[in-house]
Design a protein around this motif. Structure first.
Motif, PDB file in Angstrom:
ATOM      1  N   ASP A  24      30.185  34.009 -17.313  1.00 50.92           N
ATOM      2  CA  ASP A  24      31.516  33.682 -16.811  1.00 50.92           C
ATOM      3  C   ASP A  24      31.830  32.197 -17.024  1.00 50.92           C
ATOM      4  O   ASP A  24      32.953  31.831 -17.366  1.00 50.92           O
ATOM      5  CB  ASP A  24      31.670  34.055 -15.337  1.00 50.92           C
ATOM      6  N   THR A  25      30.834  31.340 -16.874  1.00 51.07           N
ATOM      7  CA  THR A  25      31.015  29.908 -17.129  1.00 51.07           C
ATOM      8  C   THR A  25      31.305  29.670 -18.607  1.00 51.07           C
ATOM      9  O   THR A  25      32.173  28.863 -18.954  1.00 51.07           O
ATOM     10  CB  THR A  25      29.757  29.116 -16.717  1.00 51.07           C
ATOM     11  N   GLN A  27      32.750  31.718 -20.661  1.00 50.07           N
ATOM     12  CA  GLN A  27      34.116  32.166 -20.927  1.00 50.07           C
ATOM     13  C   GLN A  27      35.137  31.148 -20.447  1.00 50.07           C
ATOM     14  O   GLN A  27      36.141  30.917 -21.110  1.00 50.07           O
ATOM     15  CB  GLN A  27      34.376  33.509 -20.261  1.00 50.07           C
ATOM     16  N   ARG A  28      34.892  30.546 -19.288  1.00 52.47           N
ATOM     17  CA  ARG A  28      35.846  29.574 -18.729  1.00 52.47           C
ATOM     18  C   ARG A  28      35.798  28.218 -19.418  1.00 52.47           C
ATOM     19  O   ARG A  28      36.823  27.619 -19.706  1.00 52.47           O
ATOM     20  CB  ARG A  28      35.579  29.377 -17.234  1.00 52.47           C
ATOM     21  N   GLU A  29      34.578  27.732 -19.666  1.00 57.00           N
ATOM     22  CA  GLU A  29      34.408  26.340 -20.093  1.00 57.00           C
ATOM     23  C   GLU A  29      33.796  26.174 -21.477  1.00 57.00           C
ATOM     24  O   GLU A  29      33.685  25.056 -21.972  1.00 57.00           O
ATOM     25  CB  GLU A  29      33.528  25.603 -19.070  1.00 57.00           C
ATOM     26  N   GLY A  33      29.912  23.881 -21.093  1.00 54.07           N
ATOM     27  CA  GLY A  33      30.051  23.902 -19.646  1.00 54.07           C
ATOM     28  C   GLY A  33      28.833  24.409 -18.897  1.00 54.07           C
ATOM     29  O   GLY A  33      28.784  24.336 -17.676  1.00 54.07           O
TER      30      GLY A  33
END
Length: 59
Positions: A24-25, A27-29, A33
């Motif tokens: 999930d990190t 995908q976001r950053e 990230g």
């Protein structure tokens, strides 16, 4: 200093990130990230997978 191309495929990196719980990190950053510890755990897991494949006669 320029970075060299990675040895792991994007698919393998994504699978490992999902397995280790930080996709999930990503995908976001993006890959930048993630924490250094997560990156290290990802490399460790990739080595384990490679070793298992070598023992099973796969390359």
């Amino acid at each position: 200093m320029a970075r060299r191309g990675g040895m792991m495929s994007d698919q393998l990196k994504e699978e490992i990130a999902k397995e280790l719980g930080f996709y999930d990190t990503v995908q976001r950053e993006g890959w930048g990230g993630i924490k250094a510890r997560d990156a290290g755990n990802m490399v460790k897991r990739a080595i384990e997978i490679a070793e298992q494949n070598m023992q099973n006669g796969r390359s």
